[in-house]
Enzyme design. Structure first.
Site, PDB file in Angstrom:
ATOM      1  N   TRP A  32      29.337  45.172  12.066  1.00 12.07           N
ATOM      2  CA  TRP A  32      29.275  44.526  13.378  1.00 12.07           C
ATOM      3  C   TRP A  32      29.419  45.608  14.464  1.00 12.07           C
ATOM      4  CZ3 TRP A  32      28.823  39.211  14.403  1.00 12.07           C
ATOM      5  CH2 TRP A  32      28.998  38.841  15.750  1.00 12.07           C
ATOM      6  N   ASP A  43      27.335  46.437  25.292  1.00 14.70           N
ATOM      7  CA  ASP A  43      27.699  45.585  26.424  1.00 14.70           C
ATOM      8  C   ASP A  43      28.491  44.375  25.939  1.00 14.70           C
ATOM      9  OD1 ASP A  43      25.858  43.782  25.355  1.00 14.70           O
ATOM     10  OD2 ASP A  43      24.360  44.084  26.924  1.00 14.70           O
ATOM     11  N   GLU A  89      27.373  42.604  22.899  1.00 18.04           N
ATOM     12  CA  GLU A  89      27.267  43.453  21.706  1.00 18.04           C
ATOM     13  C   GLU A  89      25.844  43.972  21.522  1.00 18.04           C
ATOM     14  OE1 GLU A  89      30.165  40.634  19.376  1.00 18.04           O
ATOM     15  OE2 GLU A  89      30.772  42.193  20.741  1.00 18.04           O
ATOM     16  N   GLU A 127      28.717  27.307  22.755  1.00 15.02           N
ATOM     17  CA  GLU A 127      28.471  28.588  23.431  1.00 15.02           C
ATOM     18  C   GLU A 127      27.278  28.441  24.363  1.00 15.02           C
ATOM     19  OE1 GLU A 127      28.432  32.848  21.555  1.00 15.02           O
ATOM     20  OE2 GLU A 127      26.553  31.909  21.038  1.00 15.02           O
TER      21      GLU A 127
HETATM   22  C1  BGC Z   1      29.038  37.373  22.307  1.00 11.80           C
HETATM   23  C2  BGC Z   1      30.343  38.038  22.681  1.00 11.80           C
HETATM   24  C3  BGC Z   1      31.511  37.186  22.221  1.00 11.80           C
HETATM   25  C4  BGC Z   1      31.371  36.761  20.774  1.00 11.80           C
HETATM   26  C5  BGC Z   1      32.428  35.754  20.368  1.00 11.80           C
HETATM   27  C6  BGC Z   1      29.047  37.075  20.835  1.00 11.80           C
HETATM   28  O1  BGC Z   1      27.837  36.497  20.481  1.00 11.80           O
HETATM   29  O2  BGC Z   1      27.967  38.236  22.600  1.00 11.80           O
HETATM   30  O3  BGC Z   1      30.418  38.204  24.066  1.00 11.80           O
HETATM   31  O4  BGC Z   1      32.685  37.914  22.392  1.00 11.80           O
HETATM   32  O5  BGC Z   1      30.118  36.192  20.571  1.00 11.80           O
HETATM   33  O6  BGC Z   1      32.437  34.657  21.223  1.00 11.80           O
END
Ligand code: BGC
Length: 356
Positions: A106, A158, A161, A314
């Site tokens: 990751w 960023d 990720e 999300e």
């Molecule tokens: C997002 C991150 C987040 C993580 C867990 C990822 O897909 O890009 O910003 O911290 O998910 O929520």
């Protein structure tokens, strides 16, 4: 009708373990605690009076970071000797719930969450005059500041990720905000002039000819995470023309009229849907600009995305930017994350602000 505030608190508490918040336990990839997610979940919980939960998260963060002090020391020693760093030398972007570091591929070198953690911790300490928490977390704060002070100019992933090889103004804003917060709490921890240096760097290197701040150095698109420049990190004031130009471009390019906010125009993650937490962030910006009439519809939109059992995802996929990528992600990782604790945390934060 479900009480979404109560339900959010219940969901968040249900996935908090010894202080650590799991991002989303029902999603294959998110059974970890991120400092970025956690800081916002804690901030939202504290805003609705759940201070014990928020405090426990900051304590967990301090315990966990302190555990890796030898790792930070050896990284700093390598830098001092002029040696190249390996990916495994950095602190991770996410931790297992017991604070262990996961050994996988990751994306790991990511700094913004450390800034968010510093910022959130200081807000909590100051809002509750919790000097005991400051005393307890201070060694970890010092360590974190040393780590960030050494690396702030290095390209790193960023907040999504992505883009390991670039420098991201949103990340620098988080570091700036974290440093300023620590400075306001105690002088002498952050090297003198460092926060100003970061700000100057953003203003001289990351403003596009059109006047807005760019997604990353060399990419003139906007990303919704640029809202962080002003809210909450105040690298730019709300009325600064560079922030206003950034906001106007975000509104034009990545806010679906009547709907939510996308991360950025070329997003393909689950097709690139509208993100609840970013929609709530834009609502927060409007509240700070004293435009509650613009904040309320965004809040209502986010609220309406909760499932009948009160789970906030999300992102939502009704109007994705790239429909051809939806199945790719579903086949890879299953349906997208829900409930996402970060969405619930931002919901609680905005709910409390809209009450004022
Ligand atoms: C997002 C991150 C987040 C993580 C867990 C990822 O897909 O890009 O910003 O911290 O998910 O929520």
């Amino acid at each position: 009708m479900i009480d979404l505030q109560q339900r959010s608190i219940e969901i968040i508490k249900g996935w908090q373990f010894d202080g650590a918040y799991a991002a989303c336990l029902s999603f294959s990839q998110y059974g970890y605690s991120w400092l970025r997610d956690g800081a916002w979940i804690a901030h939202g919980m504290a805003a609705v009076g759940q201070t014990a939960s928020a405090r426990a998260f900051y304590q967990w963060g301090a315990r966990t970071l302190w555990r890796y002090r030898a790792k930070v020391d050896s990284l700093l020693a390598k830098l001092a000797r002029g040696e190249a760093l390996l990916e495994s030398d950095y602190l991770p972007t996410r931790f297992k719930l017991d604070g262990d570091i996961n050994q996988d591929d990751w994306p790991n070198f990511q700094l913004d969450g450390y800034g968010a953690w510093l910022w959130g911790l200081v807000q909590f300490v100051q809002a509750h005059d919790d000097q005991a928490l400051w005393a307890e977390t201070r060694p970890a704060v010092r360590l974190t500041v040393e780590y960030l002070a050494a690396l702030w100019q290095s390209p790193n992933y960023d907040s999504w990720e992505e883009h390991r090889d670039h420098v991201h103004p949103s990340t620098l804003a988080a570091l700036y905000g974290g440093f300023r917060a620590v400075e306001s709490q105690e002088a002498g921890i952050v090297p003198a002039g460092l926060a100003d240096l970061i700000r100057d760097f953003v203003l001289t290197r990351a403003v596009a000819p059109a006047g807005h701040v760019m997604k990353y150095l060399g990419n003139e698109a906007v990303d919704a995470n640029l809202l962080w420049l002003a809210v909450p990190y105040r690298l730019l004031e709300l009325d600064d023309p560079r922030f206003q130009a950034t906001l106007t471009k975000i509104e034009r390019d990545i806010h679906r009229p009547g709907g939510g906010v996308y991360r950025y125009r070329k997003d393909t993650y689950y097709g690139g849907g509208e993100w609840l937490l970013l929609t709530l962030w834009l609502a927060w910006v409007y509240l700070e600009r004293r435009q509650p009439e613009r904040a309320r519809p965004l809040f209502a939109w986010a609220e309406a995305q909760a499932t009948p059992t009160g789970e906030m995802p999300e992102q939502v996929g009704d109007h994705v930017l790239d429909p051809s990528m939806v199945d790719y992600w579903i086949n890879r990782w299953g349906t997208s994350a829900s409930p996402l604790l970060w969405s619930h945390g931002m919901y609680l934060l905005l709910k409390s602000k809209l009450k004022d």
